[in-house]
Design a protein around this motif. Structure first.
Motif, PDB file in Angstrom:
ATOM      1  N   LEU A 116       5.110 -28.044  46.115  1.00  0.00           N
ATOM      2  CA  LEU A 116       6.692 -27.539  46.392  1.00  0.00           C
ATOM      3  C   LEU A 116       6.967 -27.610  44.942  1.00  0.00           C
ATOM      4  N   ASN A 117       8.178 -26.281  45.059  1.00  0.00           N
ATOM      5  CA  ASN A 117       8.359 -26.722  43.342  1.00  0.00           C
ATOM      6  C   ASN A 117      10.169 -26.981  43.797  1.00  0.00           C
ATOM      7  N   ILE A 118      10.133 -28.061  43.189  1.00  0.00           N
ATOM      8  CA  ILE A 118      11.663 -28.648  42.826  1.00  0.00           C
ATOM      9  C   ILE A 118      12.358 -28.174  42.212  1.00  0.00           C
ATOM     10  N   THR A 119      13.803 -27.901  42.491  1.00  0.00           N
ATOM     11  CA  THR A 119      14.536 -27.134  41.114  1.00  0.00           C
ATOM     12  C   THR A 119      15.424 -27.224  41.042  1.00  0.00           C
ATOM     13  N   GLY A 120      16.324 -26.996  39.565  1.00  0.00           N
ATOM     14  CA  GLY A 120      17.702 -27.648  39.786  1.00  0.00           C
ATOM     15  C   GLY A 120      18.425 -26.689  38.992  1.00  0.00           C
ATOM     16  N   THR A 121      19.922 -27.246  38.760  1.00  0.00           N
ATOM     17  CA  THR A 121      20.113 -26.342  38.250  1.00  0.00           C
ATOM     18  C   THR A 121      21.725 -27.497  37.592  1.00  0.00           C
ATOM     19  N   GLY A 122      22.335 -26.715  36.813  1.00  0.00           N
ATOM     20  CA  GLY A 122      23.376 -27.132  36.078  1.00  0.00           C
ATOM     21  C   GLY A 122      24.063 -26.340  34.718  1.00  0.00           C
ATOM     22  N   GLU A 123      25.442 -27.176  34.457  1.00  0.00           N
ATOM     23  CA  GLU A 123      25.459 -26.435  33.295  1.00  0.00           C
ATOM     24  C   GLU A 123      25.391 -26.631  31.821  1.00  0.00           C
ATOM     25  N   ASN A 124      24.248 -26.660  31.694  1.00  0.00           N
ATOM     26  CA  ASN A 124      23.697 -27.110  31.022  1.00  0.00           C
ATOM     27  C   ASN A 124      21.972 -27.768  30.962  1.00  0.00           C
ATOM     28  N   PHE A 125      20.682 -28.137  30.389  1.00  0.00           N
ATOM     29  CA  PHE A 125      19.443 -28.221  30.167  1.00  0.00           C
ATOM     30  C   PHE A 125      19.760 -30.141  31.049  1.00  0.00           C
ATOM     31  N   GLN A 126      19.976 -30.562  30.197  1.00  0.00           N
ATOM     32  CA  GLN A 126      20.296 -32.187  30.720  1.00  0.00           C
ATOM     33  C   GLN A 126      20.788 -32.041  32.272  1.00  0.00           C
ATOM     34  N   GLU A 127      22.353 -31.586  32.727  1.00  0.00           N
ATOM     35  CA  GLU A 127      22.360 -31.508  33.805  1.00  0.00           C
ATOM     36  C   GLU A 127      21.312 -31.043  35.261  1.00  0.00           C
ATOM     37  N   ALA A 128      20.598 -29.807  34.414  1.00  0.00           N
ATOM     38  CA  ALA A 128      19.020 -29.570  35.839  1.00  0.00           C
ATOM     39  C   ALA A 128      17.850 -29.782  35.439  1.00  0.00           C
TER      40      ALA A 128
END
Length: 428
Positions: free
Chosen positions: A385-397
């Motif tokens: 699996l690839n668990i992907t995150g997004t955010g306003e910056n890298f810390q959030e993602a």
């Protein structure tokens, strides 16, 4: 329109997911697909092999498929685009002649030298004694590569002469099949790797967001090479100034060199760069397709409809397209792998926690998974699996990724816990 996506990995799940966000795309068919594409709304799997060109062609013509998007490098290097185009189908992916840029490292190296693209010094050998003689003269550290396709595992960064000789023996003894007919020995470059994926219609070429992936299995970038254990984008090391140089010194020169060889290259051109501490760079290799796992972080930030870009490449209208639109912020992905990968691993393990990971805000792209007869998602490959995150910056993602991945469970699950550590240091 109906789209057929060839492949069964996380990259193909991400492509299907992105295409289905468009109201122009009625349905996506994945060949053969995976457990994720089997459960994606308006998506179906077709149980054909990626090299069953005739079967894919017959289905596409019968079902009115408008567009075929080819994910993996193997069918591209075997001529799937040529075959399907000859049947009257519209295909995104370079023809066989162009796919040599990934299928043969020696061919690609000669093209780079011809085009004046900055790249590492290298030599090509077809027998062990000559390779080892050259190795002794060069010394270590040094890079040993199988010439052909080896699923991302045919490269050894040897710290000692003994490691280098062992890598040469492994290649020539047939571990990588026909990919080991030749060995490429290359100088070892220092710095950070950056992946630049670009879309081209053979005349115009436009880069996507630069990404950085993690090829080693172990934390701290240790252990064996893999197909990729995680990635993030946009990588800060690829500054606007560096990307401007990549555009003129790498992408445009390469497309011109391909055209000069009579190759009409339409699809993705992926340049793997090594960026030195002083900001200079050289090309390590080219790939002829979307990267995996880079695609899984780039597409969630792309706002321009993917099918519009693909059709512009096929029709040679890329120059007419407006600048690519991107969401602000960052994206990161971490691979949940089977225990034992990249070596031997067991299949058929029941996976739980995917819905909980998604409820926590993560996007879960399936790679080595399968939907069994009991409607359970089970493991079917090394990278699961690839668990992907997004955010306003890298810390959030990155926080979103690791919050999500804690919910993923199956016997032997393994993932790196340091994906994105470089950019977190920059942000803090």
């Amino acid at each position: 329109m109906k789209v057929l996506v060839v492949g069964n990995g996380g990259r193909e799940h991400a492509l299907a997911w992105k295409l289905l966000q468009s109201n122009k795309v009625e349905q996506v068919v994945c060949v053969p697909g995976n457990g994720g594409t089997a459960t994606l709304e308006r998506c179906q799997n077709l149980p054909l092999a990626v090299d069953d060109f005739e079967g894919i062609s017959q289905f596409a013509l019968k079902k009115g498929i408008s567009l075929v998007v080819v994910g993996p490098e193997v069918p591209l290097s075997n001529g799937i685009t040529d075959y399907l185009q000859n049947q009257g189908l519209m295909v995104f992916g370079p023809v066989k002649a162009g796919a040599q840029i990934e299928a043969s490292k020696a061919w690609a190296k000669a093209l780079m030298q011809e085009a004046g693209v900055p790249t590492a010094t290298a030599a090509v050998f077809r027998e062990s004694a000559a390779a080892k003689s050259y190795l002794q003269a060069q010394g270590a550290p040094i890079v040993i590569k199988a010439d052909g396709l080896a699923a991302g595992k045919g490269v050894t960064v040897a710290e000692t002469i003994e490691q280098a000789e062992s890598a040469i023996d492994t290649i020539f003894q047939g571990q990588f099949g026909s990919a080991g007919n030749f060995v490429v020995i290359e100088e070892c470059l220092l710095g950070q790797e950056v992946s630049v994926l670009a879309l081209t219609d053979g005349l115009t070429i436009r880069p996507l967001l630069p990404a950085q992936d993690y090829k080693r299995i172990g934390e701290g970038d240790t252990g064996e090479n893999t197909g990729g254990m995680g990635a993030y984008t946009p990588t800060p090391i690829a500054t606007p100034e560096l990307m401007a140089r990549v555009q003129t010194e790498v992408l445009e020169k390469t497309i011109t060199a391909l055209r000069n060889r009579g190759i009409d290259y339409r699809g993705v051109l992926y340049a793997g760069l090594m960026v030195a501490p002083n900001g200079d760079f050289k090309v390590l290799e080219f790939n002829c397709r979307f990267g995996d796992p880079e695609t899984q972080v780039i597409l969630p930030l792309l706002e321009t409809p993917l099918e519009d870009l693909i059709l512009a490449c096929i029709d040679q209208r890329l120059r007419e397209m407006p600048p690519l639109a991107w969401k602000e912020g960052a994206a990161a992905t971490v691979v949940a792998a089977s225990g034992g990968y990249p070596g031997d691993y067991e299949k058929g393990k029941i996976i739980t926690g995917i819905q909980k990971a998604e409820a926590a805000g993560a996007i879960v792209f399936h790679a080595g998974t399968k939907l069994n007869s009991a409607q359970q998602i089970i493991t079917e490959g090394g990278r699961v699996l690839n668990i992907t995150g997004t955010g306003e910056n890298f810390q959030e993602a990155i926080a979103q990724v690791y919050t999500g991945i804690k919910h993923i469970q199956f016997p032997g699950v393994y993932y790196r816990r340091d994906i994105g550590h470089r950019v977190l240091k920059i942000e803090t």
